[in-house]
Motif scaffolding. Structure first.
Motif, PDB file in Angstrom:
ATOM      1  N   THR A 292      40.593  38.415  23.642  1.00  0.00           N
ATOM      2  CA  THR A 292      40.738  38.227  25.083  1.00  0.00           C
ATOM      3  C   THR A 292      39.421  37.799  25.722  1.00  0.00           C
ATOM      4  O   THR A 292      39.378  36.898  26.567  1.00  0.00           O
ATOM      5  CB  THR A 292      41.241  39.521  25.744  1.00  0.00           C
ATOM      6  OG1 THR A 292      42.494  39.898  25.165  1.00  0.00           O
ATOM      7  CG2 THR A 292      41.434  39.352  27.246  1.00  0.00           C
ATOM      8  N   ILE A 293      38.333  38.456  25.328  1.00  0.00           N
ATOM      9  CA  ILE A 293      37.006  38.093  25.858  1.00  0.00           C
ATOM     10  C   ILE A 293      36.695  36.627  25.545  1.00  0.00           C
ATOM     11  O   ILE A 293      36.248  35.866  26.408  1.00  0.00           O
ATOM     12  CB  ILE A 293      35.919  39.016  25.283  1.00  0.00           C
ATOM     13  CG1 ILE A 293      36.085  40.442  25.837  1.00  0.00           C
ATOM     14  CG2 ILE A 293      34.530  38.480  25.608  1.00  0.00           C
ATOM     15  CD1 ILE A 293      35.188  41.462  25.160  1.00  0.00           C
ATOM     16  N   ASN A 294      36.940  36.210  24.312  1.00  0.00           N
ATOM     17  CA  ASN A 294      36.667  34.824  23.919  1.00  0.00           C
ATOM     18  C   ASN A 294      37.597  33.836  24.614  1.00  0.00           C
ATOM     19  O   ASN A 294      37.182  32.753  25.032  1.00  0.00           O
ATOM     20  CB  ASN A 294      36.802  34.670  22.403  1.00  0.00           C
ATOM     21  CG  ASN A 294      35.655  35.311  21.649  1.00  0.00           C
ATOM     22  OD1 ASN A 294      34.589  35.535  22.200  1.00  0.00           O
ATOM     23  ND2 ASN A 294      35.879  35.632  20.385  1.00  0.00           N
ATOM     24  N   TYR A 295      38.851  34.210  24.748  1.00  0.00           N
ATOM     25  CA  TYR A 295      39.859  33.322  25.332  1.00  0.00           C
ATOM     26  C   TYR A 295      39.504  32.969  26.780  1.00  0.00           C
ATOM     27  O   TYR A 295      39.717  31.830  27.221  1.00  0.00           O
ATOM     28  CB  TYR A 295      41.228  34.003  25.273  1.00  0.00           C
ATOM     29  CG  TYR A 295      42.398  33.121  25.666  1.00  0.00           C
ATOM     30  CD1 TYR A 295      43.045  32.318  24.726  1.00  0.00           C
ATOM     31  CD2 TYR A 295      42.859  33.090  26.986  1.00  0.00           C
ATOM     32  CE1 TYR A 295      44.119  31.514  25.078  1.00  0.00           C
ATOM     33  CE2 TYR A 295      43.929  32.281  27.345  1.00  0.00           C
ATOM     34  CZ  TYR A 295      44.550  31.506  26.395  1.00  0.00           C
ATOM     35  OH  TYR A 295      45.611  30.704  26.755  1.00  0.00           O
ATOM     36  N   PHE A 296      38.960  33.940  27.505  1.00  0.00           N
ATOM     37  CA  PHE A 296      38.655  33.729  28.917  1.00  0.00           C
ATOM     38  C   PHE A 296      37.153  33.502  29.155  1.00  0.00           C
ATOM     39  O   PHE A 296      36.649  33.765  30.241  1.00  0.00           O
ATOM     40  CB  PHE A 296      39.134  34.917  29.741  1.00  0.00           C
ATOM     41  CG  PHE A 296      40.632  35.057  29.779  1.00  0.00           C
ATOM     42  CD1 PHE A 296      41.405  34.170  30.515  1.00  0.00           C
ATOM     43  CD2 PHE A 296      41.267  36.068  29.075  1.00  0.00           C
ATOM     44  CE1 PHE A 296      42.785  34.283  30.543  1.00  0.00           C
ATOM     45  CE2 PHE A 296      42.650  36.203  29.103  1.00  0.00           C
ATOM     46  CZ  PHE A 296      43.412  35.304  29.834  1.00  0.00           C
ATOM     47  N   SER A 297      36.459  33.000  28.140  1.00  0.00           N
ATOM     48  CA  SER A 297      35.019  32.793  28.291  1.00  0.00           C
ATOM     49  C   SER A 297      34.696  31.693  29.303  1.00  0.00           C
ATOM     50  O   SER A 297      33.609  31.691  29.896  1.00  0.00           O
ATOM     51  CB  SER A 297      34.390  32.448  26.938  1.00  0.00           C
ATOM     52  OG  SER A 297      34.949  31.248  26.416  1.00  0.00           O
ATOM     53  N   GLN A 298      35.644  30.777  29.516  1.00  0.00           N
ATOM     54  CA  GLN A 298      35.398  29.662  30.429  1.00  0.00           C
ATOM     55  C   GLN A 298      36.298  29.695  31.665  1.00  0.00           C
ATOM     56  O   GLN A 298      36.307  28.749  32.447  1.00  0.00           O
ATOM     57  CB  GLN A 298      35.622  28.329  29.692  1.00  0.00           C
ATOM     58  CG  GLN A 298      34.745  28.132  28.467  1.00  0.00           C
ATOM     59  CD  GLN A 298      33.261  28.131  28.807  1.00  0.00           C
ATOM     60  OE1 GLN A 298      32.850  27.591  29.827  1.00  0.00           O
ATOM     61  NE2 GLN A 298      32.468  28.759  27.944  1.00  0.00           N
ATOM     62  N   GLU A 299      37.057  30.733  31.851  1.00  0.00           N
ATOM     63  CA  GLU A 299      37.946  30.841  33.013  1.00  0.00           C
ATOM     64  C   GLU A 299      38.136  32.309  33.373  1.00  0.00           C
ATOM     65  O   GLU A 299      37.859  33.203  32.569  1.00  0.00           O
ATOM     66  CB  GLU A 299      39.299  30.187  32.734  1.00  0.00           C
ATOM     67  CG  GLU A 299      40.059  30.830  31.580  1.00  0.00           C
ATOM     68  CD  GLU A 299      41.415  30.184  31.348  1.00  0.00           C
ATOM     69  OE1 GLU A 299      42.252  30.217  32.273  1.00  0.00           O
ATOM     70  OE2 GLU A 299      41.629  29.657  30.236  1.00  0.00           O
ATOM     71  N   ASN A 300      38.598  32.527  34.593  1.00  0.00           N
ATOM     72  CA  ASN A 300      38.832  33.897  35.043  1.00  0.00           C
ATOM     73  C   ASN A 300      40.176  34.391  34.528  1.00  0.00           C
ATOM     74  O   ASN A 300      41.202  33.714  34.706  1.00  0.00           O
ATOM     75  CB  ASN A 300      38.806  33.973  36.570  1.00  0.00           C
ATOM     76  CG  ASN A 300      37.435  33.699  37.136  1.00  0.00           C
ATOM     77  OD1 ASN A 300      36.428  34.067  36.548  1.00  0.00           O
ATOM     78  ND2 ASN A 300      37.381  33.039  38.283  1.00  0.00           N
ATOM     79  N   PRO A 301      40.215  35.563  33.927  1.00  0.00           N
ATOM     80  CA  PRO A 301      41.485  36.099  33.438  1.00  0.00           C
ATOM     81  C   PRO A 301      42.293  36.719  34.570  1.00  0.00           C
ATOM     82  O   PRO A 301      41.742  37.042  35.632  1.00  0.00           O
ATOM     83  CB  PRO A 301      41.033  37.187  32.450  1.00  0.00           C
ATOM     84  CG  PRO A 301      39.736  37.668  33.017  1.00  0.00           C
ATOM     85  CD  PRO A 301      39.076  36.457  33.632  1.00  0.00           C
ATOM     86  N   PRO A 302      43.586  36.917  34.380  1.00  0.00           N
ATOM     87  CA  PRO A 302      44.345  37.770  35.308  1.00  0.00           C
ATOM     88  C   PRO A 302      43.698  39.158  35.316  1.00  0.00           C
ATOM     89  O   PRO A 302      43.127  39.577  34.304  1.00  0.00           O
ATOM     90  CB  PRO A 302      45.738  37.822  34.683  1.00  0.00           C
ATOM     91  CG  PRO A 302      45.802  36.665  33.750  1.00  0.00           C
ATOM     92  CD  PRO A 302      44.410  36.431  33.268  1.00  0.00           C
ATOM     93  N   TYR A 303      43.765  39.847  36.425  1.00  0.00           N
ATOM     94  CA  TYR A 303      43.091  41.152  36.468  1.00  0.00           C
ATOM     95  C   TYR A 303      43.662  42.118  35.442  1.00  0.00           C
ATOM     96  O   TYR A 303      42.986  43.049  35.001  1.00  0.00           O
ATOM     97  CB  TYR A 303      43.165  41.750  37.878  1.00  0.00           C
ATOM     98  CG  TYR A 303      44.532  42.205  38.317  1.00  0.00           C
ATOM     99  CD1 TYR A 303      44.968  43.512  38.084  1.00  0.00           C
ATOM    100  CD2 TYR A 303      45.401  41.343  38.982  1.00  0.00           C
ATOM    101  CE1 TYR A 303      46.217  43.933  38.498  1.00  0.00           C
ATOM    102  CE2 TYR A 303      46.644  41.756  39.403  1.00  0.00           C
ATOM    103  CZ  TYR A 303      47.056  43.050  39.151  1.00  0.00           C
ATOM    104  OH  TYR A 303      48.302  43.468  39.558  1.00  0.00           O
ATOM    105  N   THR A 304      44.893  41.890  35.008  1.00  0.00           N
ATOM    106  CA  THR A 304      45.499  42.758  34.004  1.00  0.00           C
ATOM    107  C   THR A 304      44.841  42.602  32.639  1.00  0.00           C
ATOM    108  O   THR A 304      44.998  43.461  31.766  1.00  0.00           O
ATOM    109  CB  THR A 304      46.998  42.446  33.875  1.00  0.00           C
ATOM    110  OG1 THR A 304      47.160  41.038  33.618  1.00  0.00           O
ATOM    111  CG2 THR A 304      47.743  42.814  35.134  1.00  0.00           C
ATOM    112  N   LEU A 305      44.116  41.497  32.432  1.00  0.00           N
ATOM    113  CA  LEU A 305      43.420  41.245  31.171  1.00  0.00           C
ATOM    114  C   LEU A 305      41.912  41.125  31.372  1.00  0.00           C
ATOM    115  O   LEU A 305      41.197  40.617  30.510  1.00  0.00           O
ATOM    116  CB  LEU A 305      43.968  39.970  30.513  1.00  0.00           C
ATOM    117  CG  LEU A 305      45.438  40.026  30.084  1.00  0.00           C
ATOM    118  CD1 LEU A 305      45.901  38.665  29.587  1.00  0.00           C
ATOM    119  CD2 LEU A 305      45.670  41.090  29.012  1.00  0.00           C
TER     120      LEU A 305
END
Length: 351
Positions: free
Chosen positions: A175-188
């Motif tokens: 999850t950390i890597n997946y959202f390294s270039q974008e903001n995740p949903p607050y649930t993640l």
């Protein structure tokens, strides 16, 4: 174990469902794909209708085949169902909502890593769409469970907080890597503070004395450990409270990393913390760290002032023979361990 609905359709269809259940149990994608191909030839447009029927009975629950694959973590069969029939993910989500669960929370609770990777893009796209349309009811159903199967998990935890609490390193790392270039949903979002306790993933990892999770969150996710929860407890207090049900080694490893690497402020509430500490090694370590900051205080001194009784500490057999050594000899973490490069320290599948 078919239901009456399936049996009423005839022996042949009941046999098909039994075979399908067997393939799902074995996560046998090849055999399941062959069966679906044959069904498409024989039944033409009836295949998807069969897949939506709740015709697999386990205990008191009746599943449709794709939901059953998600429930038991049959990842290859889950991929097959959702790749061939795009609307089946919606059907699976609706099944879990009917069980007062969210699919994402359930996946994070169980640690179904492969299913998580497959479902994540769909979940994020739908989450963003619902958020833009201000569909709060649907958004809550998508994002949160009203209960967890594990009763020790608070119902107000977000899916990523559930994964952190359960120690699913691979899901948190991915999850950390997946959202390294974008903001995740607050649930993640590992930085999100839940509304009930004001805890983020960092503080939750301390509650579990999970050193590897701490290291991951700090080094890969830059998570904030210098927070206090709703009760005003600092990171060290949360960790010390949790240590009473964890092994001494887990606790010592965590608190030394928290102080020597993360550089948590130990002057904050240091007297309260010293009074809480019970492990002899940690007490010596903490007293020496305070001494280095010019604070000359010991647990024994504080107990004589506040309690008028001798200090009571718990001795760890693992460290009894070493108690005459200085705390620095027991606890020093090399300076080069700061930001050691988490990706090189663990072998975690992230593909």
């Amino acid at each position: 174990m078919g239901c009456h609905e399936c049996r009423s359709q005839g022996i042949k269809e009941y046999s098909v469902v039994k075979r399908m259940q067997q393939y799902i149990n074995n996560d046998d994608k090849g055999s399941l794909e062959s069966l679906l191909t044959q069904m498409a030839k024989d039944k033409k447009n009836q295949t998807e209708e069969i897949l939506l029927k709740r015709c697999i009975n386990i205990g008191t629950k009746f599943f449709n085949p794709p939901s059953y694959a998600a429930w038991i973590g049959s990842s290859n069969c889950f991929f097959l169902f959702t790749s061939k029939f795009k609307d089946l993910i919606i059907a699976i989500e609706e099944f879990f909502i009917g069980e007062k669960l969210s699919l994402m929370s359930y996946i994070c609770e169980k640690g179904y890593f492969d299913i998580f990777k497959h479902y994540l893009p769909f979940y994020v796209a739908k989450f963003n769409k619902l958020q833009e349309g201000n569909s709060l009811t649907l958004l809550n159903q998508l994002s949160f469970s009203t209960r967890c199967l594990n009763t020790e998990i608070p119902n107000y935890y977000t899916p990523i907080q559930i994964a952190t609490s359960q120690g699913h390193i691979n899901i948190v790392h991915y999850t950390i890597n997946y959202f390294s270039q974008e903001n995740p949903p607050y649930t993640l979002n590992i930085h999100h503070l839940n509304n009930e306790t004001w805890e983020n993933c960092a503080l939750i990892s301390l509650k579990k004395c999970n050193f590897v999770m701490m290291k991951l969150l700090y080094e890969a996710g830059e998570a904030e450990f210098g927070l206090s929860n709703k009760e005003g407890e600092t990171a060290i207090e949360i960790l010390t409270s949790a240590s009473r049900t964890k092994s001494n080694f887990q606790y010592i490893e965590c608190i030394m990393y928290l102080i020597d690497v993360i550089k948590i402020d130990i002057m904050q509430k240091h007297e309260e913390i010293l009074l809480q500490l019970e492990n002899r090694v940690v007490i010596k370590f903490f007293e020496e760290k305070l001494k280095n900051l010019g604070i000359l205080v010991t647990k024994e001194d504080l107990e004589n002032v506040y309690y008028k009784k001798p200090s009571k500490v718990l001795f760890s057999n693992e460290f009894m023979e070493r108690e005459t050594q200085s705390p620095s000899e027991l606890s020093e973490i090399p300076e080069e361990s700061n930001r050691t490069g988490f990706l090189g320290s663990l072998s975690i599948p992230c593909e």
